[in-house]
Scaffold this motif. Structure first.
Motif, PDB file in Angstrom:
ATOM      1  N   LEU A 294      31.865  -0.749  36.103  1.00 45.56           N
ATOM      2  CA  LEU A 294      30.718   0.230  36.052  1.00 45.56           C
ATOM      3  C   LEU A 294      30.909   0.920  34.432  1.00 45.56           C
ATOM      4  O   LEU A 294      31.979   1.409  34.206  1.00 45.56           O
ATOM      5  CB  LEU A 294      30.592   1.355  36.894  1.00 45.56           C
ATOM      6  CG  LEU A 294      30.029   0.876  38.224  1.00 45.56           C
ATOM      7  CD1 LEU A 294      30.066   2.213  39.093  1.00 45.56           C
ATOM      8  CD2 LEU A 294      28.540   0.207  37.997  1.00 45.56           C
ATOM      9  N   CYS A 295      29.682   0.847  33.608  1.00 41.41           N
ATOM     10  CA  CYS A 295      29.989   1.581  32.332  1.00 41.41           C
ATOM     11  C   CYS A 295      30.103   3.191  32.554  1.00 41.41           C
ATOM     12  O   CYS A 295      29.867   3.714  33.598  1.00 41.41           O
ATOM     13  CB  CYS A 295      28.740   1.513  31.799  1.00 41.41           C
ATOM     14  SG  CYS A 295      27.243   1.997  32.491  1.00 41.41           S
ATOM     15  N   ALA A 296      30.596   3.790  31.464  1.00 42.12           N
ATOM     16  CA  ALA A 296      30.832   5.173  31.616  1.00 42.12           C
ATOM     17  C   ALA A 296      29.573   5.978  32.052  1.00 42.12           C
ATOM     18  O   ALA A 296      29.857   6.773  32.875  1.00 42.12           O
ATOM     19  CB  ALA A 296      31.562   5.805  30.474  1.00 42.12           C
ATOM     20  N   PRO A 297      28.570   5.810  31.311  1.00 48.31           N
ATOM     21  CA  PRO A 297      27.194   6.579  31.655  1.00 48.31           C
ATOM     22  C   PRO A 297      26.907   6.319  33.126  1.00 48.31           C
ATOM     23  O   PRO A 297      26.503   7.434  33.560  1.00 48.31           O
ATOM     24  CB  PRO A 297      26.392   5.884  30.478  1.00 48.31           C
ATOM     25  CG  PRO A 297      27.045   5.464  29.479  1.00 48.31           C
ATOM     26  CD  PRO A 297      28.386   4.968  30.227  1.00 48.31           C
TER      27      PRO A 297
ATOM     28  N   LEU B 212      26.279   9.298  35.822  1.00 46.30           N
ATOM     29  CA  LEU B 212      24.925   9.648  36.586  1.00 46.30           C
ATOM     30  C   LEU B 212      24.959   9.451  37.894  1.00 46.30           C
ATOM     31  O   LEU B 212      24.519  10.112  38.740  1.00 46.30           O
ATOM     32  CB  LEU B 212      24.085   8.533  35.994  1.00 46.30           C
ATOM     33  CG  LEU B 212      22.674   8.560  36.450  1.00 46.30           C
ATOM     34  CD1 LEU B 212      21.987  10.208  36.013  1.00 46.30           C
ATOM     35  CD2 LEU B 212      21.640   7.619  35.906  1.00 46.30           C
ATOM     36  N   TYR B 213      26.037   8.399  38.303  1.00 47.24           N
ATOM     37  CA  TYR B 213      26.085   8.293  39.854  1.00 47.24           C
ATOM     38  C   TYR B 213      26.638   9.514  40.494  1.00 47.24           C
ATOM     39  O   TYR B 213      26.396   9.803  41.595  1.00 47.24           O
ATOM     40  CB  TYR B 213      26.941   6.833  40.159  1.00 47.24           C
ATOM     41  CG  TYR B 213      27.065   6.604  41.610  1.00 47.24           C
ATOM     42  CD1 TYR B 213      26.006   6.625  42.467  1.00 47.24           C
ATOM     43  CD2 TYR B 213      28.359   6.285  42.251  1.00 47.24           C
ATOM     44  CE1 TYR B 213      26.142   6.115  43.735  1.00 47.24           C
ATOM     45  CE2 TYR B 213      28.374   5.899  43.525  1.00 47.24           C
ATOM     46  CZ  TYR B 213      27.352   5.928  44.349  1.00 47.24           C
ATOM     47  OH  TYR B 213      27.413   5.735  45.495  1.00 47.24           O
TER      48      TYR B 213
ATOM     49  N   PRO C 297      18.751   4.371  30.778  1.00 52.64           N
ATOM     50  CA  PRO C 297      19.725   3.977  29.958  1.00 52.64           C
ATOM     51  C   PRO C 297      20.985   3.220  30.672  1.00 52.64           C
ATOM     52  O   PRO C 297      21.673   2.648  30.196  1.00 52.64           O
ATOM     53  CB  PRO C 297      20.494   5.262  29.203  1.00 52.64           C
ATOM     54  CG  PRO C 297      19.180   6.391  29.600  1.00 52.64           C
ATOM     55  CD  PRO C 297      18.582   5.963  30.696  1.00 52.64           C
ATOM     56  N   THR C 298      20.877   3.364  32.242  1.00 59.05           N
ATOM     57  CA  THR C 298      22.002   2.725  32.982  1.00 59.05           C
ATOM     58  C   THR C 298      21.197   1.831  33.984  1.00 59.05           C
ATOM     59  O   THR C 298      21.221   2.141  35.110  1.00 59.05           O
ATOM     60  CB  THR C 298      23.076   3.731  33.628  1.00 59.05           C
ATOM     61  OG1 THR C 298      22.209   4.779  34.116  1.00 59.05           O
ATOM     62  CG2 THR C 298      23.460   4.285  32.437  1.00 59.05           C
TER      63      THR C 298
END
Length: 362
Positions: free
Chosen positions: A46-49, A53-54, A70-71
């Motif tokens: 998973l991307c950092a952003p 957000l999660y 954005p995600t």
């Protein structure tokens, strides 16, 4: 210039310009905003952003749809979904449920890869019989039959001595005790590859995660070396520099006294691709170990046994598939029965299906 003085060519050019402008405007109207910074990735990366957000969604209970633009990976992987009462908001799926679902998908892929391996073995069976009786005919640079443990180890050692890139290995559990001198020889050739700047990636079964012999072996290796584990793996496989592969030619015999040396690019590429896919699904073991969380009192190993139980497999088949002994399998079945409140094997299968531990959805 008046319309009366325009030439036919000029009128066609003006019409073309007008159509192009309308098409460009319509395309801009249809285009959806896409984050230029978001890169494609898998659920295991998973991307950092997305992670931030999660975490926020889990903590607050929901997040605005606009904040997730954005995600898009969070919606794609099923970690966020729309709130039925208000579609402007997204609510999170429980991390435990999301992890279980993603692991189940991974395990289904492992089963599919194992089936592909079985089909490949069936395809090669006539060739193997031919190789046993007519070794001189089948001994080719692309496919060669190696007979005898000493001969097999000598060829593998020579191939590794000439390698400088990587060694990919699948090492299923074996009931055969390997002599100490062979283990020492394998350790020396692995060290030599690492010292030349190579790397080693090895897949084991989960049952070997805490094997003292294996853990002690990795303590003696320095360099780019990693190990991961799965519930089920393929038969023994070695791939050197993605150019040469070694597989058992008689997998039904645990002594591995007959092997295939494969240098055909298409076959080696197939084996390497299979390894790469299994590697991405596997659980890290070394140098940093990860752990499967239990779910509703059912451990990951009991989950794997339950999946095979409802398929109708015997204790002996389950033990072979998961690299365990029959006694250990029966101990886990007893614990699973106690957890679910089962009083018989038939009732256990029913309770497994009713409990939803194999197919729990968000």
């Amino acid at each position: 210039m008046s319309a009366s003085t325009e030439t036919p060519t000029m009128r066609r050019e003006h019409a073309d310009d007008e159509r192009a402008a309308r098409a460009e405007y319509a395309g801009a109207e249809r285009a959806e905003p896409v984050s230029a910074e978001h890169r494609a990735h898998g659920a295991e990366d998973l991307c950092a952003p997305g992670v931030l957000l999660y975490e926020r969604a889990v903590r607050d209970g929901r997040v605005p749809v606009a904040d997730a633009a954005p995600t898009p990976c969070l919606v794609e992987f099923g970690l966020l979904h729309p709130v039925v009462e208000d579609l402007d908001w997204l609510e999170p799926v429980s991390p435990a449920i999301a992890l279980h679902r993603l692991l189940r998908v991974s395990e289904e892929r492992v089963v599919a890869e194992r089936r592909r391996g079985e089909l490949l073995a069936e395809t090669f069976e006539p060739l193997l019989r031919l190789g046993e009786h007519r070794a001189g005919v089948t001994d080719t640079p692309a496919l060669r039959v190696l007979s005898g443990v000493e001969r097999i180890n000598a060829v593998i050692s020579q191939t590794l001595a000439e390698a400088s890139g990587e060694l990919l290995a699948v090492q299923p559990r074996s009931g055969t005790r390997i002599p100490a001198e062979r283990l020492a020889s394998a350790l020396d050739r692995d060290r030599a590859l690492l010292e030349r700047g190579g790397r080693i990636r090895t897949l084991y079964q989960h049952t070997l995660r805490h094997s003292p012999a294996i853990l002690a072996r990795y303590e003696q290796l320095n360099g780019d070396v990693e190990a991961r584990t799965l519930d089920e793996v393929t038969e023994r496989l070695l791939i050197v520099d993605r150019a040469v592969a070694f597989v058992p030619a008689n997998p039904e015999n645990s002594d591995y006294s007959l092997a295939l040396e494969i240098r055909h690019p298409a076959l080696v590429s197939h084996f390497a691709t299979t390894f790469d896919r299994l590697w991405r699904l596997a659980l890290p073991m070394h140098p940093v170990a990860a752990h499967h969380p239990s779910q509703n009192g059912v451990t990951h190993r009991q989950h794997a046994i339950a999946a095979l139980l409802i398929e109708g497999h015997t204790d002996a088949v389950i033990a072979e598939r998961l690299g365990m002994n029959v006694r250990t399998v029966r101990v886990h079945i007893a614990k699973l029965a106690a957890t679910l409140g089962s009083e018989s094997r038939a009732q256990l299968g029913y309770l497994i299906g009713r409990s939803g531990i194999l197919d729990q959805e968000d």
